[in-house]
Design an enzyme around this catalytic site. Structure first.
Site, PDB file in Angstrom:
ATOM      1  N   SER A 208       0.848  -1.209   0.000  1.00  0.00           N
ATOM      2  CA  SER A 208       0.000   0.000   0.000  1.00  0.00           C
ATOM      3  C   SER A 208       0.873   1.244   0.000  1.00  0.00           C
ATOM      4  CB  SER A 208      -0.886   0.025   1.243  1.00  0.00           C
ATOM      5  OG  SER A 208      -1.694  -1.116   1.270  1.00  0.00           O
TER       6      SER A 208
ATOM      7  N   GLY B  34       5.793  -0.720   0.206  1.00  0.00           N
ATOM      8  CA  GLY B  34       6.568   0.480   0.509  1.00  0.00           C
ATOM      9  C   GLY B  34       7.002   0.474   1.966  1.00  0.00           C
TER      10      GLY B  34
ATOM     11  N   GLU C 223      -0.729  -5.281   5.791  1.00  0.00           N
ATOM     12  CA  GLU C 223       0.579  -5.343   5.115  1.00  0.00           C
ATOM     13  C   GLU C 223       1.446  -6.423   5.754  1.00  0.00           C
ATOM     14  OE1 GLU C 223       1.181  -0.748   3.601  1.00  0.00           O
ATOM     15  OE2 GLU C 223       1.761  -1.258   5.629  1.00  0.00           O
TER      16      GLU C 223
HETATM   17  C1  5RP Z   1       1.183   2.177   4.576  1.00  0.00           C
HETATM   18  C2  5RP Z   1       2.645   1.987   4.476  1.00  0.00           C
HETATM   19  C3  5RP Z   1       3.301   2.497   3.242  1.00  0.00           C
HETATM   20  O1  5RP Z   1       3.966   1.448   2.619  1.00  0.00           O
HETATM   21  C4  5RP Z   1       4.260   3.573   3.623  1.00  0.00           C
HETATM   22  O2  5RP Z   1       3.557   4.576   4.329  1.00  0.00           O
HETATM   23  C5  5RP Z   1       4.964   4.192   2.411  1.00  0.00           C
HETATM   24  O3  5RP Z   1       4.089   5.003   1.699  1.00  0.00           O
HETATM   25  P1  5RP Z   1       4.514   5.884   0.465  1.00  0.00           P
HETATM   26  O4  5RP Z   1       4.997   4.945  -0.603  1.00  0.00           O
HETATM   27  O5  5RP Z   1       3.253   6.619   0.096  1.00  0.00           O
HETATM   28  O6  5RP Z   1       5.609   6.842   0.910  1.00  0.00           O
HETATM   29  O7  5RP Z   1       3.296   1.434   5.324  1.00  0.00           O
HETATM   30  O8  5RP Z   1       0.669   1.676   5.785  1.00  0.00           O
END
Ligand code: 5RP
Length: 224
Positions: free
Chosen positions: A29, A85, A106
């Site tokens: 996500s 991510g 996740e």
């Molecule tokens: C969501 C997460 C995402 O992987 C993390 O916040 C990274 O997000 P982005 O790619 O928008 O910087 O852990 O719960």
């Protein structure tokens, strides 16, 4: 210098090169993962045969829009690969995650994968975790008490809000963003947090044997 957003795109698109025909993929996500999904959607339209398990309702919606076939854990015991991510990656490739509030799903998805690839821009790579407040998902019932117990571990937990309302995760829970001065021993902190009744999961993803695709100014580096 390329804008940071472009590095998220570069990291996301690079990860798609690791996806092979017939694989079942954990779909993480966040905005970097969204770039990966866009590219994956294109590959699926060209005939790539894969199935994904999304780690959030947002990812599920986007995957559906992009025509990426989905499945779930009633049909799949193990994923070939997960791509996700992170908010921080330390020098031992431990992760701090949950900035988007999807940490529980996740972690379930990422831990079910034979291989986990993390996609980040260079700003996420840090010597030590903890500059980013640690997201901890907690049950709504008694969350104030849970927060006081978490605070005893040396942080100030802040209930996450969105547009002035308490943020509710895909699982119907709350998120406490916990700012520690530094997270020197992430394994121990994770265990201490998990012992507190009311804590569902922490955003510490420790020792998961990840590969990390880091994009900086348009260049890719692979950490493992
Ligand atoms: C969501 C997460 C995402 O992987 C993390 O916040 C990274 O997000 P982005 O790619 O928008 O910087 O852990 O719960």
């Amino acid at each position: 210098m390329e804008p940071k957003n472009n590095d998220k795109q570069i990291a996301g698109e690079e990860a798609v090169k690791f996806i092979k025909d017939g694989m079942t993929i954990g779909l993480g996500s966040g905005s970097t993962v969204n770039w990966m999904l866009k590219k994956l959607g294109e590959r699926v339209k060209e005939g790539l045969n894969i199935k994904g398990i999304p780690s959030s309702l947002k990812t599920e919606r986007l995957a559906n829009e992009l025509g990426i076939p989905l499945t779930d854990f009633s049909e799949v015991a193990q994923l070939d690969l997960a791509i996700d991510g992170a908010d921080e990656v330390d020098s031992r490739l431990n992760l701090l995650k949950g900035g988007g509030g999807s940490l529980v799903r996740e972690k379930i998805v990422d831990m079910a994968a034979k291989e986990l690839i993390i996609i980040v821009d260079r700003s996420k790579v840090v010597p030590q975790l903890g500059a980013f407040p640690l997201p901890v998902e907690v049950l709504p019932f008694g969350w104030e008490l849970t927060a006081r117990n978490i605070a005893k571990l040396g942080c100030e937990p802040i209930i996450r809000k969105k547009e002035d309302q308490v943020f509710v995760s895909d699982n119907g829970n709350y998120i406490l963003d916990c700012k520690f001065s530094a997270i020197k021993q992430p394994e121990i902190l994770h265990e201490d947090l998990k012992r507190i009744v009311g804590v569902v999961e922490t955003g510490l993803f420790i020792g998961m044997g990840v590969k990390v695709i880091v994009a900086k100014n348009g260049e890719i580096e692979l950490l493992k």
